[in-house]
Scaffold this active site. Structure first.
Site, PDB file in Angstrom:
ATOM      1  N   ARG A  49      49.571  11.608 -63.269  1.00  0.00           N
ATOM      2  CA  ARG A  49      48.699  10.534 -63.742  1.00  0.00           C
ATOM      3  C   ARG A  49      47.311  10.719 -63.133  1.00  0.00           C
ATOM      4  O   ARG A  49      47.117  11.548 -62.248  1.00  0.00           O
ATOM      5  CB  ARG A  49      49.288   9.144 -63.425  1.00  0.00           C
ATOM      6  CG  ARG A  49      49.918   9.094 -62.075  1.00  0.00           C
ATOM      7  CD  ARG A  49      49.425   8.127 -61.047  1.00  0.00           C
ATOM      8  NE  ARG A  49      48.087   7.721 -61.080  1.00  0.00           N
ATOM      9  CZ  ARG A  49      47.136   8.198 -60.266  1.00  0.00           C
ATOM     10  NH1 ARG A  49      47.384   9.149 -59.388  1.00  0.00           N
ATOM     11  NH2 ARG A  49      45.917   7.743 -60.337  1.00  0.00           N
ATOM     12  N   GLY A  50      46.363   9.904 -63.658  1.00  0.00           N
ATOM     13  CA  GLY A  50      44.970  10.110 -63.305  1.00  0.00           C
ATOM     14  C   GLY A  50      44.367  10.981 -64.408  1.00  0.00           C
ATOM     15  O   GLY A  50      44.953  12.011 -64.777  1.00  0.00           O
ATOM     16  N   GLN A 197      49.166   2.295 -57.280  1.00  0.00           N
ATOM     17  CA  GLN A 197      48.554   3.615 -57.025  1.00  0.00           C
ATOM     18  C   GLN A 197      47.807   3.614 -55.687  1.00  0.00           C
ATOM     19  O   GLN A 197      47.743   4.633 -55.005  1.00  0.00           O
ATOM     20  CB  GLN A 197      47.552   3.966 -58.140  1.00  0.00           C
ATOM     21  CG  GLN A 197      48.160   4.365 -59.454  1.00  0.00           C
ATOM     22  CD  GLN A 197      48.281   3.181 -60.382  1.00  0.00           C
ATOM     23  OE1 GLN A 197      48.429   2.032 -59.961  1.00  0.00           O
ATOM     24  NE2 GLN A 197      48.250   3.446 -61.677  1.00  0.00           N
ATOM     25  N   ASP A 238      38.556   6.617 -66.682  1.00  0.00           N
ATOM     26  CA  ASP A 238      39.445   7.260 -67.657  1.00  0.00           C
ATOM     27  C   ASP A 238      38.704   7.663 -68.921  1.00  0.00           C
ATOM     28  O   ASP A 238      39.097   8.596 -69.615  1.00  0.00           O
ATOM     29  CB  ASP A 238      40.616   6.350 -67.999  1.00  0.00           C
ATOM     30  CG  ASP A 238      41.660   6.435 -66.907  1.00  0.00           C
ATOM     31  OD1 ASP A 238      41.456   5.818 -65.850  1.00  0.00           O
ATOM     32  OD2 ASP A 238      42.642   7.177 -67.095  1.00  0.00           O
ATOM     33  N   ASN A 248      38.602   2.032 -66.889  1.00  0.00           N
ATOM     34  CA  ASN A 248      39.290   2.496 -65.675  1.00  0.00           C
ATOM     35  C   ASN A 248      40.435   1.523 -65.394  1.00  0.00           C
ATOM     36  O   ASN A 248      40.633   0.535 -66.124  1.00  0.00           O
ATOM     37  CB  ASN A 248      38.306   2.595 -64.496  1.00  0.00           C
ATOM     38  CG  ASN A 248      38.929   3.304 -63.303  1.00  0.00           C
ATOM     39  OD1 ASN A 248      39.504   4.392 -63.447  1.00  0.00           O
ATOM     40  ND2 ASN A 248      38.856   2.716 -62.118  1.00  0.00           N
ATOM     41  N   LYS A 249      41.165   1.782 -64.349  1.00  0.00           N
ATOM     42  CA  LYS A 249      42.351   1.000 -64.013  1.00  0.00           C
ATOM     43  C   LYS A 249      42.082  -0.499 -64.044  1.00  0.00           C
ATOM     44  O   LYS A 249      41.025  -0.954 -63.595  1.00  0.00           O
ATOM     45  CB  LYS A 249      42.833   1.443 -62.623  1.00  0.00           C
ATOM     46  CG  LYS A 249      44.092   0.775 -62.100  1.00  0.00           C
ATOM     47  CD  LYS A 249      45.246   0.811 -63.076  1.00  0.00           C
ATOM     48  CE  LYS A 249      45.594   2.179 -63.594  1.00  0.00           C
ATOM     49  NZ  LYS A 249      46.502   2.147 -64.780  1.00  0.00           N
TER      50      LYS A 249
HETATM   51  O1  MRU Z   1      47.290   4.775 -64.948  1.00  0.00           O
HETATM   52  P1  MRU Z   1      46.691   5.852 -64.082  1.00  0.00           P
HETATM   53  O2  MRU Z   1      47.248   5.868 -62.702  1.00  0.00           O
HETATM   54  O3  MRU Z   1      46.718   7.189 -64.763  1.00  0.00           O
HETATM   55  O4  MRU Z   1      45.169   5.415 -63.957  1.00  0.00           O
HETATM   56  C1  MRU Z   1      44.314   6.172 -63.149  1.00  0.00           C
HETATM   57  C2  MRU Z   1      42.950   5.611 -63.062  1.00  0.00           C
HETATM   58  O5  MRU Z   1      42.622   4.587 -63.628  1.00  0.00           O
HETATM   59  C3  MRU Z   1      41.952   6.410 -62.297  1.00  0.00           C
HETATM   60  O6  MRU Z   1      41.012   5.590 -61.681  1.00  0.00           O
HETATM   61  C4  MRU Z   1      41.226   7.366 -63.254  1.00  0.00           C
HETATM   62  O7  MRU Z   1      42.131   8.073 -64.039  1.00  0.00           O
HETATM   63  C5  MRU Z   1      40.370   8.315 -62.541  1.00  0.00           C
HETATM   64  S1  MRU Z   1      41.324   9.511 -61.655  1.00  0.00           S
HETATM   65  C6  MRU Z   1      40.310  10.605 -60.898  1.00  0.00           C
END
Ligand code: MRU
Length: 353
Positions: A49-50, A197, A238, A248-249
């Site tokens: 993920r990320g 996370q 994202d 973003n998250k």
């Molecule tokens: O749902 P996730 O854990 O994939 O979400 C991740 C995020 O929102 C991160 O902040 C984003 O992907 C940047 S990672 C360098």
């Protein structure tokens, strides 16, 4: 750095290895991925993920896809590859790096003259995507380090470290770069409900790097800001729309609004591959809604009252007006963002650093 570098995505013996992020930090287990279905499942279930990490995993998933297809001619082979590529790209909707990586692979496959040549080129592309991501993150770190307060507080959300990328990280990479330069900010990381996370992954990475930090519940951020304990906020992305609106998250938008009302700079750190100039603004970004069980249960144990409805948007969009600067591998971009972001994307495509 006292511990070995985290490298969550590996290619060994013609198979994809992923460090399973669903069970960190309790256990460090590697998943062996050798089918397209397993790759899609790993992305959908957030074993990897990320945004940047998903992109790199998708590039390797395309190698696996390429070898799973058999056809008498190159054109039939490409036709059969198409729906598989589309399924990989659809595993999660918000991170642009996923579609970006699949699209690049499709173009490389189309430029080959035979399936075996395509397979070789796809593997080379996947290795390059991974290596470029680490190099890009180090540039983001260098570009952003000067914005990290020397002694003050910096708060980060979700996990944007090595685990969320091929290595080094984006927003957490900026904190790391500043630390490597001798700065000693007070780092806060948010838990990042519901998937944790921050509590599970960012906290683990910070401790491995030997960077002291404090974990806070998401709702503590406003209070810490009001007590002047936070001097900057840095998050990842994202998908960044052409005008700078940033997905973003979930929880990022609240932090940005709080930052503005407390006069605290709010930074987004991301590679140029996360900028989607094809999307004019945040309204066009698809926000992933995830299963209710992520909210109603904790480690498999039900914590919410039976029968309650659940809404679980996994991301939100922070309007550009709340963002002080966007840090990319091409530099530090300030509002108005559109021209700067388009030029950063152009520079990367043209290979200008
Ligand atoms: O749902 P996730 O854990 O994939 O979400 C991740 C995020 O929102 C991160 O902040 C984003 O992907 C940047 S990672 C360098």
């Amino acid at each position: 750095m006292p511990e070995e570098e985290i490298e969550p995505i590996r290619w060994e013996d013609d198979r994809l290895l992923l460090l399973d992020q669903t069970i960190l930090p309790d256990r460090q287990e590697w998943l062996t991925i050798d089918t397209v279905e397993a790759a899609i499942e790993a992305i959908r279930e957030m074993r990897v993920r990320g945004a940047p990490a998903i992109g790199v995993a998708a590039a390797y998933a395309m190698v696996i896809a390429a070898r799973s297809v058999e056809a008498p001619t190159m054109s039939t082979w490409l036709t059969l590859l198409d729906p598989i590529s589309a399924r990989i790209a659809a595993a999660r909707p918000t991170a642009v790096n996923l579609g970006w990586a699949v699209q690049r692979s499709v173009e490389v496959a189309r430029s080959a003259s035979s399936p075996s040549e395509a397979h070789k080129r796809l593997l080379a592309l996947a290795h390059k995507t991974k290596a470029d991501d680490i190099a890009t993150n180090r540039k983001i770190g260098r570009n952003g380090a000067s914005l990290v307060p020397s002694n003050g507080g910096i708060l980060t959300h979700c996990n944007t470290g090595a685990l969320a990328t091929a290595g080094y990280g984006t927003a957490l990479g900026v904190i790391r770069a500043a630390w490597e330069q001798g700065k000693r900010p007070h780092v806060f990381c948010t838990e990042t409900r519901p998937w944790l996370q921050g509590a599970r992954l960012t906290a683990w990475e910070l401790m491995r790097m030997g960077i002291p930090a404090e974990l806070v519940v998401d709702s503590a951020a406003a209070w810490l800001m009001s007590r002047h304990e936070v001097n900057a906020i840095i998050v990842g992305a994202d998908r960044i729309a052409a005008n700078g609106d940033t997905a973003n998250k979930i929880g990022t938008y609240s932090l940005a609004v709080l930052a503005k009302s407390h006069n605290i700079p709010f930074y987004v750190a991301a590679p140029t591959s996360t900028i989607d100039v094809g999307v004019a603004n945040g309204d066009e970004i698809v926000i992933e809604e995830r299963p209710p069980e992520e909210v109603t249960t904790l480690k498999g144990q039900r914590i919410a009252a039976e029968g309650i409805g659940v809404r679980n948007p996994s991301f939100d969009v922070t309007p550009a007006e709340y963002i002080t600067a966007i840090i990319t591998d091409q530099g530090v971009h300030k509002a108005p963002f559109e021209r700067a972001l388009r030029s950063a994307v152009h520079q990367t495509k043209a290979g200008i650093v």
